[in-house]
Motif scaffolding. Structure first.
Motif, PDB file in Angstrom:
ATOM      1  N   ALA A 122       0.828  -1.207   0.000  1.00  0.00           N
ATOM      2  CA  ALA A 122       0.000   0.000   0.000  1.00  0.00           C
ATOM      3  C   ALA A 122       0.862   1.257   0.000  1.00  0.00           C
ATOM      4  N   ILE A 123       1.990   1.227   0.728  1.00  0.00           N
ATOM      5  CA  ILE A 123       2.901   2.378   0.747  1.00  0.00           C
ATOM      6  C   ILE A 123       3.487   2.604  -0.646  1.00  0.00           C
ATOM      7  N   LEU A 124       3.912   1.527  -1.300  1.00  0.00           N
ATOM      8  CA  LEU A 124       4.485   1.643  -2.654  1.00  0.00           C
ATOM      9  C   LEU A 124       3.429   2.100  -3.655  1.00  0.00           C
ATOM     10  N   ALA A 125       2.206   1.643  -3.480  1.00  0.00           N
ATOM     11  CA  ALA A 125       1.113   2.085  -4.356  1.00  0.00           C
ATOM     12  C   ALA A 125       0.864   3.577  -4.182  1.00  0.00           C
ATOM     13  N   ARG A 126       0.918   4.047  -2.939  1.00  0.00           N
ATOM     14  CA  ARG A 126       0.717   5.480  -2.678  1.00  0.00           C
ATOM     15  C   ARG A 126       1.794   6.311  -3.366  1.00  0.00           C
ATOM     16  N   ILE A 127       3.038   5.844  -3.333  1.00  0.00           N
ATOM     17  CA  ILE A 127       4.125   6.572  -3.995  1.00  0.00           C
ATOM     18  C   ILE A 127       3.868   6.642  -5.497  1.00  0.00           C
ATOM     19  N   LEU A 128       3.401   5.537  -6.080  1.00  0.00           N
ATOM     20  CA  LEU A 128       3.112   5.538  -7.517  1.00  0.00           C
ATOM     21  C   LEU A 128       2.029   6.558  -7.852  1.00  0.00           C
ATOM     22  N   VAL A 129       1.030   6.670  -6.986  1.00  0.00           N
ATOM     23  CA  VAL A 129      -0.074   7.603  -7.235  1.00  0.00           C
ATOM     24  C   VAL A 129       0.370   9.052  -7.036  1.00  0.00           C
ATOM     25  N   MET A 130       1.157   9.303  -5.976  1.00  0.00           N
ATOM     26  CA  MET A 130       1.483  10.675  -5.608  1.00  0.00           C
ATOM     27  C   MET A 130       2.834  11.149  -6.144  1.00  0.00           C
ATOM     28  N   ASN A 131       3.700  10.210  -6.541  1.00  0.00           N
ATOM     29  CA  ASN A 131       5.023  10.576  -7.063  1.00  0.00           C
ATOM     30  C   ASN A 131       5.465   9.490  -8.042  1.00  0.00           C
ATOM     31  N   SER A 132       4.734   9.400  -9.163  1.00  0.00           N
ATOM     32  CA  SER A 132       4.900   8.275 -10.099  1.00  0.00           C
ATOM     33  C   SER A 132       6.317   8.150 -10.600  1.00  0.00           C
ATOM     34  N   ASN A 133       6.945   9.265 -10.934  1.00  0.00           N
ATOM     35  CA  ASN A 133       8.295   9.212 -11.505  1.00  0.00           C
ATOM     36  C   ASN A 133       9.281   8.581 -10.531  1.00  0.00           C
ATOM     37  N   TYR A 134       9.084   8.861  -9.198  1.00  0.00           N
ATOM     38  CA  TYR A 134      10.049   8.316  -8.246  1.00  0.00           C
ATOM     39  C   TYR A 134       9.947   6.800  -8.130  1.00  0.00           C
ATOM     40  N   LEU A 135       8.743   6.244  -8.162  1.00  0.00           N
ATOM     41  CA  LEU A 135       8.633   4.785  -8.048  1.00  0.00           C
ATOM     42  C   LEU A 135       9.258   4.117  -9.269  1.00  0.00           C
ATOM     43  N   ALA A 136       9.081   4.739 -10.443  1.00  0.00           N
ATOM     44  CA  ALA A 136       9.725   4.190 -11.646  1.00  0.00           C
ATOM     45  C   ALA A 136      11.245   4.212 -11.483  1.00  0.00           C
ATOM     46  N   HIS A 137      11.751   5.309 -10.899  1.00  0.00           N
ATOM     47  CA  HIS A 137      13.199   5.411 -10.646  1.00  0.00           C
ATOM     48  C   HIS A 137      13.648   4.361  -9.624  1.00  0.00           C
ATOM     49  N   LEU A 138      12.873   4.201  -8.547  1.00  0.00           N
ATOM     50  CA  LEU A 138      13.230   3.254  -7.480  1.00  0.00           C
ATOM     51  C   LEU A 138      13.309   1.829  -8.008  1.00  0.00           C
ATOM     52  N   THR A 139      12.326   1.427  -8.816  1.00  0.00           N
ATOM     53  CA  THR A 139      12.274   0.039  -9.287  1.00  0.00           C
ATOM     54  C   THR A 139      13.323  -0.255 -10.353  1.00  0.00           C
ATOM     55  N   SER A 140      13.954   0.790 -10.856  1.00  0.00           N
ATOM     56  CA  SER A 140      15.012   0.566 -11.851  1.00  0.00           C
ATOM     57  C   SER A 140      16.405   0.698 -11.256  1.00  0.00           C
ATOM     58  N   GLU A 141      16.481   0.931  -9.963  1.00  0.00           N
ATOM     59  CA  GLU A 141      17.783   1.093  -9.294  1.00  0.00           C
ATOM     60  C   GLU A 141      18.543  -0.233  -9.269  1.00  0.00           C
ATOM     61  N   PRO A 142      19.836  -0.253  -9.653  1.00  0.00           N
ATOM     62  CA  PRO A 142      20.639  -1.491  -9.567  1.00  0.00           C
ATOM     63  C   PRO A 142      20.747  -2.031  -8.135  1.00  0.00           C
ATOM     64  N   SER A 143      20.784  -1.110  -7.167  1.00  0.00           N
ATOM     65  CA  SER A 143      20.912  -1.553  -5.764  1.00  0.00           C
ATOM     66  C   SER A 143      19.690  -2.352  -5.333  1.00  0.00           C
ATOM     67  N   LEU A 144      18.501  -2.035  -5.870  1.00  0.00           N
ATOM     68  CA  LEU A 144      17.298  -2.797  -5.534  1.00  0.00           C
ATOM     69  C   LEU A 144      17.397  -4.202  -6.119  1.00  0.00           C
TER      70      LEU A 144
END
Length: 1020
Positions: free
Chosen positions: A839-861
C-alpha cells in the motif's frame, strides 16, 4: 604457554599483591592473573597454592586462589567442539589430563581446616560435578563415601559440605536424564545419610544432656568443640536428607506414587524437634553457642517438614505423619511452653506449616466428576480418594471448637501490639509504618499470624464470620471511642479492627459497613488524644480494605475521614491514610463530585507530607497518591502551578534515587495528559527532566529511560504546537534505537508525533535522522514491530509525497523486497506486513509516479532482491502489480482505493504485459469503485497505532490525534476519482497498444465481469 611448578613463586606473589591495599601493586597483579586464567596449568598452580602445607597459615592468599579457581571453572572447564572437526578440545584452558589431575587432587584434600576455604572448595567440586558427573567423574560419590568410612569429625564435616553443595547443584539440572541420575544418587545415598543423621542426633542429644547437667563452663572444652562440629555436620546432613527427598523423587502430587522416605523421616524429624526444644531455655545463659545451634536446628527442621509437605503432599498426608505434625504445630501456636513464646522464628515455622496444610489444594475435595462405566481407577479418581482420606484426618484435627479457639488465639494473642512494637512506633513512626506495611509475612510473627488467619477464615468463613464479629463487638464494648489509655482493651480493639479488615470480602455478609462506620469508626476519629494514634492508624487501613463495601451514601464521610487522618500529627497514621486514599480514588466507583471540594486540602497535605518525609519509601508512597489523584480527578489545572513547583522541588531533591524518580516520571506523565492543550505551562520544569531521562549518556539512563520515553511520548502527543527545545530532542531517539528496540512502540508513536506536529520544519532539521531510524527499524524488527511502523511511513509519504521517498529510498527498497518475497500464505502477520508495504508503494506511484519508476530501476534494488534469493523474471513494477492484485482484500478501504489508483496508472505503461493483466486490473478497480459506499466511514472508526497516552484521557482527544484525523481527512487519495482515472487511462491504454490488441484483451473478459466494468465506469 603452559604454566608449571616453576611458576608457583610467581603465582604466589601475584595472589599476594592482588590483596594489597597499594593500587600500584594490586592493579598489575590482577591484570597478570586475568591474562593467565586461560593458560594451561593455571588451575593446577592455584591448586598447589591452596593445598601447600607450608602455606597453611596464609589464609588470605589461599582463599584468593580458591576464588580464582572457582571462577576459572565457569569459564574454561566445559569442553567445546572444534568447528573444523568433531574432535573435542578445551578452548583456551584446561586439558583432559589437567582435569583428571585436578579432580583427583580435590578429593585428596578434603580435610581443609579453614572453613571459608573448605566452603570454596565444596562449591568448586559442585561446579565441576555439574559438568562432569556422571560421564567424566563417575567415581565422585563412591570416593566420598569411601572417605567417610575412616574420617574424623572435621573431615566428615567437610565431606558433607561437598556432598550437600554437589547435590544442590545437580538437583537444579532439568533434563530427564539428569533427573534420573539424581534419583539414582538418592536411592544409593539416602540410607547411609539417614542412618548417620539418626546416629548424630542421638550423639548430640546425649552431649546436650551431659552439658546441661555440668556446672563448669570449662569442663572438657575439647569435647565441646567435637560436639559442635558434630552439630554442624548433622545440620549439613539434614540439608542433604531434604535434598534427596525433595529432588530425588518425582512429586507425588503428579505421580500419585507414595514416597516411602517421607513416612520414615518426618516423624523422626518431629521427634528431634521436640527433643531439642527444652534446650532453648536451658542453654540461653550458659552455653550461647549451643543455644544458637538449638535455635537453628529447630527452625531448620521445621522448614524441612514444610518443604517436604509442599513437594510430596500425599505422602505427607499419611496418618503416621500429618496428624503428628499438625497437632504439634497447633499446640505450639495455641498453648506454647512459656520458654518457647519468645522463640519467634520457630513459632513462625509452626504457623507456616499449619497455613500450608490448610491451603494445600491436594487436600481439598476435587470438583471433577467421574465418567460412568469407566474401566479402572483414573489418576484423578486416585487423587480424589487420597484427598478424601486426608480431608477426614484434617477434619478430626480441626473440629469446630479447635478452629474457633485458633481464630481467637491468633487475634487476641498474635495480632496485639507488644510493648516493643509501641516503643518502636513512638521513636520512629515513619519507619514503623513501613516495617508493618512492607515486611514479608514469613519474616515476622504478626504478619505470619495474619496470613494464617486469612487462610483459616477462607476455609471456615461461615463458622468464623460470627466469631470475628463477636470479638469485634466485645472489643468495642470494652474500649469505647472516648477511651485514651493504651490498655489491653485498646490493643485488643486494634487487633479486632485488623482482623475485620483482612477478611472484608467474606465478613461483609455479617457486618454492615455503614453501621460500623457511623456507629464506631467515625466516632474514633473525633478523639484527638495522642494515644489514639493506635486506633486511628487501624481505622485508616480498614477504610482502604473495605473500599468495595463503601456505598454512595457513605463515600463523602469516608473521604472526609481520610483527609482528617492525613492532617494528623502521627506519621504512621498519615501514611496509612495516604495508602487508603489511593485505593478509594482508584476504585471504579470513585465519586469525583463528593471529593471535589476536598482536593485543595488533599494537594496541600500531600505536598506537606513529602516535605516532612525522611524515608525513601514514604516519598514513593505519597508520589503514588499524587499520581493517582492527577489521573482520576477532573480539576487539576487550577492547581497546576503548585504541582509544577512541587515536581521541580522533588526532582531536584531526588538525585540518585532512581526509584523515586521513576514514580515522579509516572506522575508527570499523568500530569501532562490531564493538562492536554495547556501542557506548555509546565514546559520549563518538564522538558529538562525529559531531556535528562532520554539521554543515554546520562548516569541514570538504565533506570529512567523507559519511563522517560513514555513521558516524552505523552508530551509530544499533547503538545498544541512544536517548540524548538522539543524539536531538538529527536536526535536522542536515534541513539536510543541504535542501542535497543525495547521501546519500539513508544518510539513509533514519537516518530509519528514529530511528523504530524513538526511538519516541514521537522523534516528539514532531522531528515537524515528520520532516514536512519526507518532504515534501522525496517528489516530488523519482527512482523509485529513492522505493523506498528508501516502506518507511520505511510503518513510520512502522505504529508511529504515529493520530499520523503528519495529520503528513505533504502527503506523503500526493503519494502519492495518484503512485497516480492514469499512465505506469507499461512502466516496472517506476514500477509498483513506485505499488504501494508504494498500500500505504501502504491501510494508513492499515485502521488510521485516518476520516483517509483526510478526506485524500481535502481541497480541496488536488484542486488537486494538477489541477496534475498528472489529471482526476477519480469519488470519489478509489474511484479508489484501482482501483489496489488493479490492483496486488495487484505487492506483498509483507503488502501484499496490506493491500489485501484495505482493499477489504473499501470494501464498507461507501454509494455505488452499490461494487456495480459487487463482483466484482473479492471476487476479489482471495479470492485473498489462499486464497494466504495460500503467502505465509507471505515477509516474514521478504525484506530490504528493509537498512542499509549490516549487511554489516560477518555472523552478527550489529544492534539496529535486531532491533527492525525485532519491529515487523514485531507488525504489526496480521497479527493481523486478512481472512476475517472480508470476511464481516462483505459483510453490511453487503447491508444498505446492499438485498438485491435486492446479490444482483443477486452474480449477475453467474462461477460459478467465486463458488465460490472460498464456499470462502475458508467459506460453506455
Amino acid at each position: 604457554m603452559a604454566l608449571s611448578a616453576s611458576d608457583l613463586p610467581t603465582m604466589y606473589s601475584l595472589l599476594a599483591n592482588s590483596l594489597s591495599g597499594d593500587e600500584r601493586l594490586r592493579k598489575p597483579a590482577e591484570a597478570a592473573l586475568s591474562q593467565s586464567e586461560s593458560r594451561p596449568g593455571f588451575c593446577s598452580c592455584l591448586m598447589e597454592v591452596i593445598t601447600a602445607k607450608d602455606l597453611a597459615s596464609q589464609t588470605d592468599i589461599r582463599l584468593m586462589a580458591s576464588v580464582y579457581f572457582k571462577n576459572s571453572i565457569g569459564r574454561y572447564w566445559r569442553n567445546r567442539r572444534d568447528s573444523s572437526s568433531t574432535r573435542k578440545i578445551s578452548c583456551r584452558g584446561i586439558s583432559q589430563e589437567e582435569k583428571i589431575y585436578l579432580r583427583t587432587k580435590l578429593l585428596s584434600h578434603l580435610r581443609e581446616e579453614n572453613y571459608q576455604i573448605a566452603l570454596q572448595l565444596a562449591v568448586l567440586i559442585s561446579k565441576i560435578a555439574r559438568i562432569d558427573y556422571p560421564k567424566e567423574w563417575p567415581e565422585l560419590f563412591s570416593v566420598l563415601a569411601q572417605h567417610l568410612q575412616s574420617a574424623d569429625i572435621l573431615t566428615s564435616h567437610r565431606i558433607f559440605m561437598v556432598i550437600f553443595r554437589t547435590l544442590k547443584e545437580l538437583s537444579t539440572k532439568r533434563l530427564s536424564s539428569d533427573q534420573r541420575n539424581f534419583a539414582e544418587i538418592s536411592s544409593h545415598f539416602f540410607e547411609y545419610s539417614w542412618h548417620l543423621w539418626q546416629r548424630d542426633v542421638q550423639t548430640i542429644l546425649n552431649g546436650f544432656s551431659a552439658l546441661a547437667q555440668s556446672f563448669t563452663l570449662n569442663a572438657s572444652m575439647e569435647h565441646q568443640e567435637d560436639l559442635y562440629l558434630t552439630c554442624e555436620r548433622w545440620l549439613l546432613c539434614s540439608k542433604i536428607i531434604r535434598q534427596l527427598i525433595v529432588s530425588g523423587f518425582p512429586s507425588d502430587a503428579k505421580s500419585i506414587q507414595e514416597v516411602q522416605p517421607v513416612k520414615e523421616v518426618c516423624p523422626v524429624i518431629l521427634n528431634a524437634v521436640q527433643s531439642f526444644l527444652p534446650y532453648y531455655s536451658s542453654f540461653q545463659e550458659q552455653h550461647h553457642k549451643f543455644w544458637e545451634f538449638t535455635k537453628k536446628a529447630c527452625t531448620k527442621l521445621m522448614k524441612i517438614l514444610v518443604t517436604i509437605q509442599g513437594r510430596h503432599p500425599y505422602s505427607f498426608g499419611d496418618k503416621c505423619v500429618l496428624p503428628l505434625v499438625m497437632d504439634f504445630c497447633l499446640n505450639q501456636i495455641t498453648n506454647p511452653e512459656p520458654s518457647i513464646v519468645s522463640f519467634e522464628q520457630f513459632m513462625i515455622e509452626c504457623m507456616i506449616m499449619v497455613k500450608s496444610i490448610n491451603e494445600c489444594k491436594e487436600y481439598k475435595p476435587s470438583l471433577t466428576g467421574r465418567v460412568i462405566n469407566e474401566n479402572g481407577i483414573t489418576l484423578e479418581q486416585m487423587k480424589k480418594n487420597i484427598s478424601s482420606v486426608v480431608g477426614e484426618i484434617l477434619a478430626s484435627l480441626l473440629p469446630k471448637d479447635r478452629v474457633i479457639l485458633l481464630c481467637n488465639i491468633l487475634i487476641r494473642r498474635y495480632f496485639v501490639f507488644t510493648a516493643s512494637d509501641l516503643e518502636e512506633w513512638y521513636h520512629n513512626p515513619e519507619s514503623f509504618h513501613h516495617e508493618q506495611d512492607m515486611v514479608q509475612w514469613t519474616e515476622k510473627l504478626r504478619p505470619c499470624a495474619e496470613a494464617l488467619y486469612i487462610v483459616l477464615f477462607e476455609n471456615n468463613s461461615q463458622l468464623l464470620g460470627p466469631v470475628v464479629v463477636s470479638i469485634l463487638q466485645e472489643a468495642m464494648n470494652g474500649c469505647p471511642a472516648s477511651a485514651t489509655e493504651i490498655s489491653p482493651a485498646m490493643l485488643l480493639k486494634d487487633a479486632a479492627y485488623g482482623a475485620t479488615g483482612h477478611v472484608y470480602y467474606e465478613l461483609s455478609n455479617y457486618l454492615n459497613f455503614k453501621d460500623w462506620f457511623s456507629g464506631a469508626l467515625s466516632l474514633e476519629l473525633t478523639n484527638d488524644h495522642p494515644n489514639m494514634r493506635i486506633i486511628h492508624r487501624k481505622v485508616a487501613l480498614v477504610l482502604g480494605q473495605w473500599v468495595s463495601e463503601i456505598k454512595d451514601d457513605t463515600k463523602r464521610s469516608v473521604y472526609c475521614a481520610l483527609i482528617r487522618l492525613l492532617q494528623g500529627k502521627d506519621f504512621a497514621v498519615r501514611l496509612a491514610a495516604c495508602r487508603s486514599l489511593c485505593f478509594l480514588i482508584e476504585d471504579a466507583n470513585f465519586s469525583k463530585n463528593d471529593f471535589a471540594d476536598l482536593l485543595p486540602a488533599c494537594w496541600d497535605l500531600c505536598f506537606k507530607l513529602v516535605e516532612e518525609a525522611q524515608e525513601f519509601d514514604s516519598k514513593v508512597q505519597i508520589l503514588n497518591l499524587i499520581s493517582v489523584l492527577i489521573a482520576h480527578v477532573d480539576e487539576v489545572t487550577p492547581f497546576a502551578n503548585k504541582l509544577v513547583e512541587f515536581f521541580q522541588k522533588v526532582w531536584e531533591e531526588s538525585t540518585g534515587e532512581s526509584l523515586l524518580q521513576i514514580q515522579l516520571l509516572i506522575a508527570l506523565r499523568n500530569f501532562v495528559v490531564v493538562l492536554g492543550y495547556q501542557s506548555p505551562i509546565c514546559y520549563n520544569m518538564l522538558l529538562p527532566i525529559v531531556q535528562r531521562g532520554i539521554d543515554i549518556n546520562s548516569p541514570d539512563e538504565l533506570n529512567l529511560l523507559e519511563d522517560s520515553v513514555l513521558l516524552w511520548e505523552a508530551t509530544l502527543s499533547h503538545a498544541p504546537s512544536m517548540v524548538p527545545q522539543l524539536l531538538g530532542f529527536f536526535r536522542y531517539l536515534v541513539e536510543i534505537m541504535e542501542r535497543t528496540f525495547d521501546h519500539l512502540q513508544a518510539a513509533v508513536n514519537i516518530i509519528e508525533g514529530y511528523i504530524i506536529l513538526g511538519g516541514t520544519e521537522f523534516l528539514n532539521m532531522h531528515a537524515s535522522s528520520v532516514a536512519k531510524l526507518l532504515d534501522l527499524i525496517v528489516g530488523n524488527v519482527n512482523d509485529r514491530g513492522l505493523l506498528s511502523m508501516l502506518p507511520v511511513i505511510e503518513i510520512l509519504i502522505q504529508c511529504f509525497p515529493m520530499e520523503a521517498p528519495p529520503l528513505i529510498s533504502t527503506t523503500l527498497q526493503k519494502l519492495v523486497v518484503i512485497c516480492l518475497s514469499g512465505g506469507d500464505d499461512r502466516d496472517p502477520s506476514k500477509t498483513a506486513v506485505k499488504a501494508s508495504s504494498a500500500a505504501i508503494l502504491a501510494r508513492i506511484l499515485v502521488m510521485n509516479s516518476n520516483y517509483l519508476a526510478h526506485l524500481t530501476s535502481e541497480p541496488s534494488l536488484l542486488q537486494a532482491l538477489q541477496q534475498a534469493g528472489i529471482s526476477m523474471e519480469e519488470n519489478i513494477l509489474l511484479s508489484l502489480v501482482d501483489i496489488w492484485l493479490d492483496k486488495v482484500d487484505n487492506v483498509t478501504s483507503i488502501q484499496r482505493k490506493t491500489f485501484g489508483l495505482a493499477l489504473s496508472i499501470i494501464l498507461t505503461l507501454r509494455v505488452p504485459q499490461v494487456l495480459d493483466k487487463l482483466d484482473q486490473i479492471l476487476s479489482v478497480c471495479t470492485s473498489v469503485i462499486l464497494g466504495a459506499s460500503e467502505d465509507f466511514g471505515e477509516e474514521e472508526s478504525s484506530g490504528d497505532n493509537i498512542s499509549s497516552t490516549e487511554s489516560h484521557c477518555e472523552g478527550t482527544i489529544s492534539s496529535k490525534e486531532l491533527r492525525r484525523r485532519q491529515i487523514k481527512a485531507s488525504d489526496p487519495i480521497k479527493q481523486l476519482s478512481l472512476e475517472s482515472s480508470v476511464r481516462e487511462n483505459l483510453q490511453t491504454c487503447a491508444a498505446l497498444h492499438g485498438d485491435s490488441s486492446f479490444n482483443a484483451a477486452i474480449s477475453r473478459m467474462h461477460p459478467a465481469a465486463f458488465a460490472q466494468v460498464q456499470k462502475a465506469l458508467k459506460m453506455p
